[in-house]
Scaffold this motif. Sequence first.
Motif, PDB file in Angstrom:
ATOM      1  N   LEU A 208       0.569  -0.789  -0.110  1.00 12.76           N
ATOM      2  CA  LEU A 208       0.010   0.075  -0.108  1.00 12.76           C
ATOM      3  C   LEU A 208       0.777   1.008  -0.153  1.00 12.76           C
ATOM      4  O   LEU A 208       1.833   1.496   1.102  1.00 12.76           O
ATOM      5  N   VAL A 209       0.892   2.448  -0.481  1.00 17.13           N
ATOM      6  CA  VAL A 209       1.163   3.318  -1.144  1.00 17.13           C
ATOM      7  C   VAL A 209       0.632   4.669  -0.484  1.00 17.13           C
ATOM      8  O   VAL A 209      -1.333   4.681  -1.502  1.00 17.13           O
ATOM      9  N   GLU A 210       0.320   5.233   0.179  1.00 16.78           N
ATOM     10  CA  GLU A 210      -0.050   6.848   0.410  1.00 16.78           C
ATOM     11  C   GLU A 210       0.542   7.842   0.886  1.00 16.78           C
ATOM     12  O   GLU A 210       1.692   8.062   1.328  1.00 16.78           O
ATOM     13  N   ALA A 211       0.417   8.920   0.162  1.00 12.57           N
ATOM     14  CA  ALA A 211       0.857  10.070  -0.235  1.00 12.57           C
ATOM     15  C   ALA A 211       1.431  10.525   1.228  1.00 12.57           C
ATOM     16  O   ALA A 211       2.531  11.419   2.005  1.00 12.57           O
ATOM     17  N   ALA A 212       0.474  11.200   1.949  1.00  6.54           N
ATOM     18  CA  ALA A 212       0.142  11.829   2.866  1.00  6.54           C
ATOM     19  C   ALA A 212       0.278  10.303   4.407  1.00  6.54           C
ATOM     20  O   ALA A 212       0.609   9.730   3.722  1.00  6.54           O
ATOM     21  N   GLY A 213       0.541  10.883   5.457  1.00  3.45           N
ATOM     22  CA  GLY A 213       1.148  10.794   6.011  1.00  3.45           C
ATOM     23  C   GLY A 213       0.337   9.042   7.015  1.00  3.45           C
ATOM     24  O   GLY A 213       0.519   9.143   8.144  1.00  3.45           O
ATOM     25  N   ARG A 214      -0.860   9.271   6.769  1.00  2.00           N
ATOM     26  CA  ARG A 214      -1.648   8.732   7.425  1.00  2.00           C
ATOM     27  C   ARG A 214      -2.678   7.943   6.340  1.00  2.00           C
ATOM     28  O   ARG A 214      -3.012   8.221   5.213  1.00  2.00           O
ATOM     29  N   ILE A 215      -3.591   6.954   6.578  1.00  3.43           N
ATOM     30  CA  ILE A 215      -4.255   6.090   5.730  1.00  3.43           C
ATOM     31  C   ILE A 215      -6.214   6.827   6.501  1.00  3.43           C
ATOM     32  O   ILE A 215      -6.349   6.998   7.685  1.00  3.43           O
ATOM     33  N   LEU A 216      -6.978   6.532   5.760  1.00  9.16           N
ATOM     34  CA  LEU A 216      -8.194   6.690   6.157  1.00  9.16           C
ATOM     35  C   LEU A 216      -8.779   8.172   7.058  1.00  9.16           C
ATOM     36  O   LEU A 216      -9.022   8.188   8.037  1.00  9.16           O
ATOM     37  N   PRO A 217      -8.631   9.618   6.004  1.00  9.78           N
ATOM     38  CA  PRO A 217      -8.603  10.375   6.693  1.00  9.78           C
ATOM     39  C   PRO A 217     -10.463  10.740   7.178  1.00  9.78           C
ATOM     40  O   PRO A 217     -10.303  11.386   8.112  1.00  9.78           O
ATOM     41  N   LYS A 233       0.410  -7.219  10.100  1.00 11.80           N
ATOM     42  CA  LYS A 233       0.227  -7.825  10.936  1.00 11.80           C
ATOM     43  C   LYS A 233      -0.061  -8.984   9.995  1.00 11.80           C
ATOM     44  O   LYS A 233       0.521 -10.213  10.229  1.00 11.80           O
ATOM     45  N   ARG A 234      -0.710  -9.138   8.976  1.00 10.23           N
ATOM     46  CA  ARG A 234      -0.691  -9.606   7.955  1.00 10.23           C
ATOM     47  C   ARG A 234      -0.084  -9.704   6.691  1.00 10.23           C
ATOM     48  O   ARG A 234      -0.614 -10.204   5.816  1.00 10.23           O
ATOM     49  N   GLY A 235       1.332  -9.258   6.761  1.00  8.11           N
ATOM     50  CA  GLY A 235       2.100  -9.696   6.024  1.00  8.11           C
ATOM     51  C   GLY A 235       1.871  -7.648   5.020  1.00  8.11           C
ATOM     52  O   GLY A 235       2.525  -7.977   3.957  1.00  8.11           O
ATOM     53  N   ILE A 236       1.258  -7.160   4.974  1.00  6.81           N
ATOM     54  CA  ILE A 236       0.910  -6.328   4.175  1.00  6.81           C
ATOM     55  C   ILE A 236       1.886  -5.289   3.939  1.00  6.81           C
ATOM     56  O   ILE A 236       1.982  -4.440   5.377  1.00  6.81           O
ATOM     57  N   GLU A 237       2.743  -5.109   3.267  1.00  6.32           N
ATOM     58  CA  GLU A 237       3.996  -4.157   3.326  1.00  6.32           C
ATOM     59  C   GLU A 237       2.952  -2.223   3.303  1.00  6.32           C
ATOM     60  O   GLU A 237       2.790  -1.625   2.279  1.00  6.32           O
ATOM     61  N   VAL A 238       3.192  -0.796   3.826  1.00  3.95           N
ATOM     62  CA  VAL A 238       2.021   0.154   4.264  1.00  3.95           C
ATOM     63  C   VAL A 238       3.891   1.111   3.850  1.00  3.95           C
ATOM     64  O   VAL A 238       4.412   1.315   4.858  1.00  3.95           O
ATOM     65  N   TYR A 239       3.031   2.389   2.896  1.00  7.45           N
ATOM     66  CA  TYR A 239       4.269   3.215   2.780  1.00  7.45           C
ATOM     67  C   TYR A 239       3.109   4.616   3.276  1.00  7.45           C
ATOM     68  O   TYR A 239       2.811   4.577   1.527  1.00  7.45           O
ATOM     69  N   LEU A 240       3.867   5.514   3.671  1.00  9.79           N
ATOM     70  CA  LEU A 240       2.902   6.965   4.170  1.00  9.79           C
ATOM     71  C   LEU A 240       4.055   7.451   3.657  1.00  9.79           C
ATOM     72  O   LEU A 240       4.851   7.830   3.375  1.00  9.79           O
ATOM     73  N   SER A 241       3.028   8.692   3.695  1.00 10.61           N
ATOM     74  CA  SER A 241       4.635   9.695   3.252  1.00 10.61           C
ATOM     75  C   SER A 241       5.193   9.673   2.069  1.00 10.61           C
ATOM     76  O   SER A 241       6.370   9.744   2.149  1.00 10.61           O
ATOM     77  N   THR A 242       4.655   8.263   1.240  1.00 14.02           N
ATOM     78  CA  THR A 242       5.806   8.325  -0.141  1.00 14.02           C
ATOM     79  C   THR A 242       4.302   8.224  -1.170  1.00 14.02           C
ATOM     80  O   THR A 242       3.693   8.124  -1.086  1.00 14.02           O
ATOM     81  N   LEU A 243       5.237   8.450  -2.390  1.00 11.44           N
ATOM     82  CA  LEU A 243       4.703   9.297  -3.761  1.00 11.44           C
ATOM     83  C   LEU A 243       4.735   7.747  -4.471  1.00 11.44           C
ATOM     84  O   LEU A 243       6.527   7.325  -4.170  1.00 11.44           O
ATOM     85  N   ALA A 244       4.363   7.785  -5.601  1.00 12.96           N
ATOM     86  CA  ALA A 244       4.542   7.093  -6.439  1.00 12.96           C
ATOM     87  C   ALA A 244       5.710   7.789  -7.673  1.00 12.96           C
ATOM     88  O   ALA A 244       4.982   8.682  -7.849  1.00 12.96           O
ATOM     89  N   LYS A 245       6.765   7.286  -8.171  1.00 12.48           N
ATOM     90  CA  LYS A 245       7.463   7.913  -9.369  1.00 12.48           C
ATOM     91  C   LYS A 245       7.384   7.168 -10.682  1.00 12.48           C
ATOM     92  O   LYS A 245       7.016   8.464 -11.872  1.00 12.48           O
ATOM     93  N   SER A 246       6.718   6.412 -10.603  1.00 16.39           N
ATOM     94  CA  SER A 246       6.833   5.570 -11.654  1.00 16.39           C
ATOM     95  C   SER A 246       6.155   4.148 -11.978  1.00 16.39           C
ATOM     96  O   SER A 246       6.098   3.158 -11.136  1.00 16.39           O
ATOM     97  N   PHE A 247       6.301   3.399 -12.676  1.00 21.33           N
ATOM     98  CA  PHE A 247       5.214   2.118 -12.980  1.00 21.33           C
ATOM     99  C   PHE A 247       5.647   1.874 -14.589  1.00 21.33           C
ATOM    100  O   PHE A 247       4.863   0.923 -14.820  1.00 21.33           O
TER     101      PHE A 247
END
Length: 441
Positions: A208-217, A233-247
Amino acid sequence: MARGLSQPKRIVILGGGYVGLYAALGLQRKLKGNEASVTVIDPQPHMTYQPFLPEAAAGAIEPRHVVVPLRKTLKRCHVLTARVTKISHADKCVEIEAPDGHTEQVGFDILVVALGSVARLMPIPGLAEQGIAFKTIGEAIFLRNHVMSKLDAAASTVDQELRRKLLTFTFVGGGFAGIEALAELEDMARFATRYYENIEPSDLRWVLVEAAGRILPEVRESLGVYTVLQLEKRGIEVYLSTLAKSFENGHVILSDGTEFDSDTIVWTAGVKANPVLATSDLPLDERGRLKATPTLQVEGLPDVWTAGDNAAVPDLSRIEEDPSALCAPNAQHAVRQANQMAKNIVSVLRDKQPRDYFHKNVGSVASLGLHKGVADVYNVKAKGFIAWGMHRGYHVARVPTFNRKFRVVADWLLSGLLRREVISMGQINNPRAEFDRVSRS
């Protein structure tokens, strides 16, 4: 030829989503036969109850039960399956494009603009080619088949690098749509691995990639933190305050330097008002939304009404703390705005004064997969099974028509007793592929 004074007013509703459907339902209940005709225009012949899209994608609900057929529900309205391409208030008409490509003009006396929103894309290399949105039932079905087909492909290859790419699923956007879709599909895929001899739950990578510093505002920050912890806990990687640069070519590059390959990129990072509004002669705010009054009329145009995602409606419940406060673009407001708008239109037709829209947000609920959820309702927070039950209870009460309520509950009961179906029907995405192959042989 001029229209006679005794002829009914022509009410045209652009959009058959939350606002369009509920406004039309209200009008067909309240209008007398000679007061007005109501025409609803939408590219799809149904309304989609979007909060159930994650469960439809995960197989907990039959996709057909997530949509409400407009013609069956709006028996006293005219329904046109077409796309709105131009709005001209000066000419009192809208231009529509039918599925076969031909265009027509539809005149109106009263216009309701309920075109909603579309995905807001960013200029990120590879997004247009690799991204999958999550706003329609078609996209939900596609994503379900896509995820399951990746498991099938990964189970059938010995190329470890390709296998890792196939089993990596990336979601961009930490709002309700992204979190619920991610959580439900991860739950489904983890359950499905028991039927694959060479795929373990630990082989799946969810990001999960989210540009803001939190989820579910939409919920209090402590619940957002709780949700992140539960996902991790379910093994999902969470990236907060992070932008996607390329796909590009499925190679994901993040702003913190992280790089990995992913064959599934789901884009839920925000929406914008329907771009048709930008070419109209209606007043818009800086975000491309219609400027609305508290009575849900467009500023300066008393014969044009609006609500929902494409409207900037003043939030009178917060006016004292913030005079410029606007209603959040969510289903809770959209449904209530539509009901009030229908009452106001009828009042104006009968030479009465319309009433202001006022609603204090009661909170939000979110599902995080089977038996898991978070809720923040009436300043009371809940987690886990209780929140999951609140989520289901609230939305089954809100989904339109008793028919759909019954079918959704029946789906839940069957999936609980018999477990969900985990099978890919990828041929739906390209049904002519086999026919074309045979025809070339």
